[in-house]
Design a protein around this motif. Sequence first.
Motif, PDB file in Angstrom:
ATOM      1  N   ARG A 154       0.822  -1.211   0.000  1.00  0.00           N
ATOM      2  CA  ARG A 154       0.000   0.000   0.000  1.00  0.00           C
ATOM      3  C   ARG A 154       0.853   1.256   0.000  1.00  0.00           C
ATOM      4  NH1 ARG A 154      -3.599  -1.994   4.953  1.00  0.00           N
ATOM      5  NH2 ARG A 154      -1.515  -2.787   5.432  1.00  0.00           N
ATOM      6  N   LEU A 155       1.903   1.248   0.789  1.00  0.00           N
ATOM      7  CA  LEU A 155       2.802   2.395   0.785  1.00  0.00           C
ATOM      8  C   LEU A 155       3.508   2.545  -0.557  1.00  0.00           C
ATOM      9  CD1 LEU A 155       4.431   2.119   4.327  1.00  0.00           C
ATOM     10  CD2 LEU A 155       2.653   3.717   3.577  1.00  0.00           C
ATOM     11  N   MET A 156       3.816   1.419  -1.197  1.00  0.00           N
ATOM     12  CA  MET A 156       4.486   1.478  -2.494  1.00  0.00           C
ATOM     13  C   MET A 156       3.590   2.133  -3.543  1.00  0.00           C
ATOM     14  SD  MET A 156       7.176   1.018  -4.263  1.00  0.00           S
ATOM     15  CE  MET A 156       8.250  -0.070  -3.337  1.00  0.00           C
ATOM     16  N   ALA A 157       2.284   1.891  -3.488  1.00  0.00           N
ATOM     17  CA  ALA A 157       1.368   2.530  -4.441  1.00  0.00           C
ATOM     18  C   ALA A 157       1.447   4.045  -4.325  1.00  0.00           C
ATOM     19  CB  ALA A 157      -0.058   2.046  -4.198  1.00  0.00           C
ATOM     20  N   GLY A 158       1.457   4.567  -3.097  1.00  0.00           N
ATOM     21  CA  GLY A 158       1.583   6.008  -2.910  1.00  0.00           C
ATOM     22  C   GLY A 158       2.934   6.539  -3.336  1.00  0.00           C
ATOM     23  N   ALA A 159       3.997   5.778  -3.037  1.00  0.00           N
ATOM     24  CA  ALA A 159       5.337   6.216  -3.410  1.00  0.00           C
ATOM     25  C   ALA A 159       5.501   6.268  -4.926  1.00  0.00           C
ATOM     26  CB  ALA A 159       6.373   5.278  -2.795  1.00  0.00           C
ATOM     27  N   LEU A 160       4.938   5.285  -5.618  1.00  0.00           N
ATOM     28  CA  LEU A 160       5.032   5.285  -7.079  1.00  0.00           C
ATOM     29  C   LEU A 160       4.237   6.434  -7.690  1.00  0.00           C
ATOM     30  CD1 LEU A 160       4.850   1.446  -7.788  1.00  0.00           C
ATOM     31  CD2 LEU A 160       6.772   2.956  -8.287  1.00  0.00           C
ATOM     32  N   PHE A 161       3.107   6.774  -7.081  1.00  0.00           N
ATOM     33  CA  PHE A 161       2.335   7.933  -7.548  1.00  0.00           C
ATOM     34  C   PHE A 161       3.192   9.199  -7.470  1.00  0.00           C
ATOM     35  CE2 PHE A 161      -0.366  11.602  -6.806  1.00  0.00           C
ATOM     36  CZ  PHE A 161      -1.308  11.497  -7.818  1.00  0.00           C
ATOM     37  N   LEU A 162       3.832   9.417  -6.336  1.00  0.00           N
ATOM     38  CA  LEU A 162       4.693  10.594  -6.169  1.00  0.00           C
ATOM     39  C   LEU A 162       5.866  10.549  -7.146  1.00  0.00           C
ATOM     40  CD1 LEU A 162       4.769  10.875  -2.273  1.00  0.00           C
ATOM     41  CD2 LEU A 162       3.515  12.335  -3.877  1.00  0.00           C
ATOM     42  N   ALA A 163       6.425   9.358  -7.353  1.00  0.00           N
ATOM     43  CA  ALA A 163       7.558   9.232  -8.267  1.00  0.00           C
ATOM     44  C   ALA A 163       7.177   9.588  -9.698  1.00  0.00           C
ATOM     45  CB  ALA A 163       8.105   7.809  -8.209  1.00  0.00           C
ATOM     46  N   GLY A 164       5.908   9.376 -10.044  1.00  0.00           N
ATOM     47  CA  GLY A 164       5.474   9.640 -11.411  1.00  0.00           C
ATOM     48  C   GLY A 164       5.149  11.086 -11.710  1.00  0.00           C
ATOM     49  N   LEU A 165       5.129  11.947 -10.700  1.00  0.00           N
ATOM     50  CA  LEU A 165       4.663  13.316 -10.907  1.00  0.00           C
ATOM     51  C   LEU A 165       5.514  14.126 -11.885  1.00  0.00           C
ATOM     52  CD1 LEU A 165       3.571  14.311  -7.269  1.00  0.00           C
ATOM     53  CD2 LEU A 165       2.087  13.963  -9.258  1.00  0.00           C
ATOM     54  N   ALA A 166       6.777  13.802 -11.994  1.00  0.00           N
ATOM     55  CA  ALA A 166       7.654  14.587 -12.873  1.00  0.00           C
ATOM     56  C   ALA A 166       7.773  14.017 -14.280  1.00  0.00           C
ATOM     57  CB  ALA A 166       9.050  14.707 -12.249  1.00  0.00           C
ATOM     58  N   ILE A 167       7.141  12.884 -14.563  1.00  0.00           N
ATOM     59  CA  ILE A 167       7.338  12.245 -15.866  1.00  0.00           C
ATOM     60  C   ILE A 167       6.760  13.094 -16.995  1.00  0.00           C
ATOM     61  CG2 ILE A 167       6.793  10.240 -17.286  1.00  0.00           C
ATOM     62  CD1 ILE A 167       6.835   8.544 -14.757  1.00  0.00           C
ATOM     63  N   SER A 168       5.476  13.443 -16.902  1.00  0.00           N
ATOM     64  CA  SER A 168       4.841  14.204 -17.989  1.00  0.00           C
ATOM     65  C   SER A 168       5.513  15.539 -18.254  1.00  0.00           C
ATOM     66  CB  SER A 168       3.353  14.410 -17.692  1.00  0.00           C
ATOM     67  OG  SER A 168       2.597  13.311 -18.124  1.00  0.00           O
ATOM     68  N   PRO A 169       5.785  16.362 -17.229  1.00  0.00           N
ATOM     69  CA  PRO A 169       6.462  17.628 -17.531  1.00  0.00           C
ATOM     70  C   PRO A 169       7.786  17.444 -18.262  1.00  0.00           C
ATOM     71  CG  PRO A 169       5.544  17.689 -15.323  1.00  0.00           C
ATOM     72  CD  PRO A 169       5.369  16.279 -15.815  1.00  0.00           C
TER      73      PRO A 169
END
Length: 398
Positions: free
Chosen positions: A300-315
């Motif tokens: 469950r914590l990994m799901a949140g961590a991966l969400f945060l990790a993905g925030l810079a991909i699109s920009p």
Amino acid sequence: MVGPYRGLFSTPGVRGFVVAGFVGRMPMAMLGIGIILLIEALTDSYATAGAVAATVNVSMAVAAPLSGRLVDRFGQARVVVPLTLTHGATLAGLMLCAHYGAPLWTLFATGVAVGATALSLGSLVRARWSHLLAGSGRLHTAFSFESVADEVIFVAGPALVTALATTINPYAGLIVALTCTVVGTVAFALQRGTEPPVRPRQAGSGTPITIPGVALMSCAFLAMGAVFGSVDLITVAFADERGAKPVAGLLLASFAAGSLVSGLWYGSRRWSIPLSSRFVRSLAVFAAGLTPITLIGDLRLMAGALFLAGLAISPTIITGYSLTERLVPAGLLTEGMAWISTSVGFGVAIGAWAGGRLTDAFGASNAYGFSFACALLAVAVGVGGSAWLRTPVARPQS
């Protein structure tokens, strides 16, 4: 955030190629994971699965600029239709080799053919936007929209292919991917009204990779691709180690969801910061966001961590395509954009191979350290060569 996107679809023909391009691009988030799940189910080895997936990605990466050059020379429709039909046949061949227990080398051979005939459809879609909106401020919004569409695909694709492969049979995800490729891409190619015209190459124009700024971004995206490829494979193993392999698709969807949200926000804003600075800053945020996944062992914590990790991909990707559109001559645009895809593809291949080896040797949680190291490498490349991104533009600024 939605307002700026509404005006994009007033141009005749846009909705058709956007929808077809979306369907045709769905397999880009399904193919690698589908192959990994299929080969791992047959061989019980993530290293072998990663090697086959890497073979496909290397072949795809090599072929992308070549197919882009063909498109720039002959037009989209004349190149896309035969390549897509051949790609569908080779993917079917790979599944048949797997089904009938053919020697392992046949999986690598058909994998080469699958990658060599794959198209960088995202580059073709963005080339249509560049043709329709050249010189307009809406081009930034259009590229942002396409990045958001990519992330919707990366949210839905891994979850879909994982569910199909783990609950129906290992081949089901790839069969759906094959169908989407053929139907969507052929439908895209047949829409001739928005197809960019063929422009003659300028004498001595060379190839886009000889442009310093494009070369720099290619190196940075190579490192980013290694992050994507390793995270995809390691996350499947991470969930498998905890007895919840079907959850891997949802974890990867969380990674893409972070990018989707940031893409919507990024595209809705008007930026005064130069593109070169935005590119380097996005790389730095990407590396910082990956730090937590190296420390977490809970699903469950990994799901949140991966969400945060993905925030810079699109920009980062949006800025990369915008820089390419400005740095590359019009007659080389599709090939130039394909270099982003090919760099990411090479990186994904390296990441899938290394991620499989490290996962088998040290376990999934420890293997995430490789992903983080690749993100740091991307930052180093971006900072070290950022001056090349200020090369005088070759196209009108939008």
